[in-house]
Design an enzyme around this catalytic site. Structure first.
Site, PDB file in Angstrom:
ATOM      1  N   HIS A 180      -3.655   6.928   2.467  1.00  0.00           N
ATOM      2  CA  HIS A 180      -4.028   5.601   1.986  1.00  0.00           C
ATOM      3  C   HIS A 180      -5.466   5.300   2.430  1.00  0.00           C
ATOM      4  O   HIS A 180      -5.826   5.512   3.590  1.00  0.00           O
ATOM      5  CB  HIS A 180      -3.056   4.569   2.573  1.00  0.00           C
ATOM      6  N   ASN A 219     -10.146  -0.516  -0.373  1.00  0.00           N
ATOM      7  CA  ASN A 219      -8.695  -0.356  -0.272  1.00  0.00           C
ATOM      8  C   ASN A 219      -8.054  -0.922  -1.549  1.00  0.00           C
ATOM      9  O   ASN A 219      -8.138  -2.112  -1.803  1.00  0.00           O
ATOM     10  CB  ASN A 219      -8.225  -1.125   0.970  1.00  0.00           C
ATOM     11  N   CYS A 227       0.818  -1.217   0.000  1.00  0.00           N
ATOM     12  CA  CYS A 227       0.000   0.000   0.000  1.00  0.00           C
ATOM     13  C   CYS A 227       0.851   1.266   0.000  1.00  0.00           C
ATOM     14  O   CYS A 227       0.378   2.334  -0.380  1.00  0.00           O
ATOM     15  CB  CYS A 227      -0.934  -0.007   1.202  1.00  0.00           C
TER      16      CYS A 227
END
Ligand code: UT7
Length: 320
Positions: free
Chosen positions: A247, A277, A111
């Protein structure tokens, strides 16, 4: 001299899957997913690949910057879900775009991948090795999820975001990066075929495994910490930042970071309600949405931060 983002682009998988739709396949509910994460929908790749979405996002970033693909000198794709072990997604994007003079390779920092790749590209340009770069975060996480594991499969989505960068008078002011390899197994996916003629083992495949609470604790500690470090390096305070581009993992993590920085939630735009996500794609897609629809203006100050598997984390302070 600074390195500036001149254009952004994104490309999401077309199929929209709502929490209610997921609840038909997994023992979950819209109530649980919404209240624990803020996620309402996610995109799932059916016809798309990591390469096709990365290429789409790159084309949109080049369009915004008014640049031709042939001029691109460096392509870095941050991904943990490449279509092939080799060639890299970046090499496949290069071929699709016709950016024949570009150097192309992938970065695996999960990520945090976009932030890591952005810093690599920045250094290539600062040293004079390249004049410009396409930095892309692209994932088809749906392909590595265990669709029987409700603790992970409801969280993720597929898409890509890109930024075209080059030298300018203003741009990136400070960067912080870090890795904690000794905690790496709290979020892992091996997906390696384990047989060869010497091992004589059956072929095994693997899916993403996550200790959600450990990752959550890591995120709420490390994300504000590296943002504060990047702000200190830039000689700026949180009040001077117009937007925090974080994020997009969980609204509760974002709220916790906002509280820690004593910054209002209006400064934390989000896509997670409709994207889930998207790992390395989260930050560039958020940035692109802000650039195209969020009222972002040249001169605005942005602090970006990402965290994830590795474990890895990073933050960037820049002037748009
Ligand atoms: O990009 C970086 C990667 N990941 C992250 O940032 C994720 C970080 N972690 C998180 O965001 C949160 O830990 C989660 C959203 C993953 C989980 O939230 P939580 O509040 O930590 O829930 P939990 O894991 O403690 O689970 C609570 C309960 C459990 O049931 P019991 O044992 O209390 O009866 C789970 O079995 O919720 C249950 N549960 C679910 N229930 C319905 C777990 N997943 C689900 C689900 N639907 N999808």
């Amino acid at each position: 001299m600074a390195i500036r983002i001149m254009g952004t682009g994104s490309c999401l998988a077309k199929k929209i899957v709502s929490n209610d739709e997921l609840a038909k396949y997994v023992d979950t509910s819209d109530e649980w997913i919404s209240s624990r994460t803020g996620i309402k929908n996610r995109r799932i790749a059916v016809d798309e690949t990591t390469t096709s979405m990365a290429t789409g996002a790159a084309r949109n970033a080049l369009d915004m910057a008014g640049k031709a693909a042939e001029e691109v000198e460096l392509i870095i794709v941050a991904t943990v879900t490449p279509d092939y072990y080799t060639p890299s997604v970046a090499c496949k994007v290069q071929a699709e775009l016709g950016s024949d003079k570009a150097i192309a390779f992938d970065v695996n920092a999960a990520c945090s991948g976009f932030v890591f790749a952005l810093n690599v590209a920045k250094m290539y340009i600062e040293t004079g090795f390249c004049k410009n770069a396409l930095v892309i975060g692209a994932e088809t996480l749906s392909k590595i999820l265990d669709w029987d594991d409700r603790g992970t499969c409801v969280l993720f989505g597929d898409g890509a975001g890109a930024a075209y960068i080059e030298e300018s008078d203003k741009g990136i002011i400070s960067v912080v990066q870090g890795s904690i390899g000794k905690k790496g197994m709290v979020l892992n996916c091996s997906d390696r075929k384990t047989n060869n003629v010497f091992l004589n083992k059956p072929v095994e495949t693997d899916y993403l495994h996550m200790d959600g609470q450990e990752v959550y604790k890591f995120a709420v500690r490390q994300c504000p910490k590296c943002l504060i470090e990047a702000l200190d390096k830039a000689g700026m305070s949180a009040e001077e930042i117009d937007y925090f581009v974080l994020h997009q993992a969980n609204v509760r993590i974002i709220e916790s970071v906002a509280k820690r920085l004593n910054a209002p939630m209006e400064k934390f735009p989000m896509t997670l309600d409709y994207t889930g996500n998207m790992s390395a794609a989260s930050v560039p897609v958020m940035l692109d949405q802000l650039a195209r629809e969020g009222g972002l203006k040249r001169g605005d100050r942005i602090a970006m931060s990402a965290f994830g598997a590795g474990l890895t984390y990073g933050a960037v302070v820049l002037e748009w």
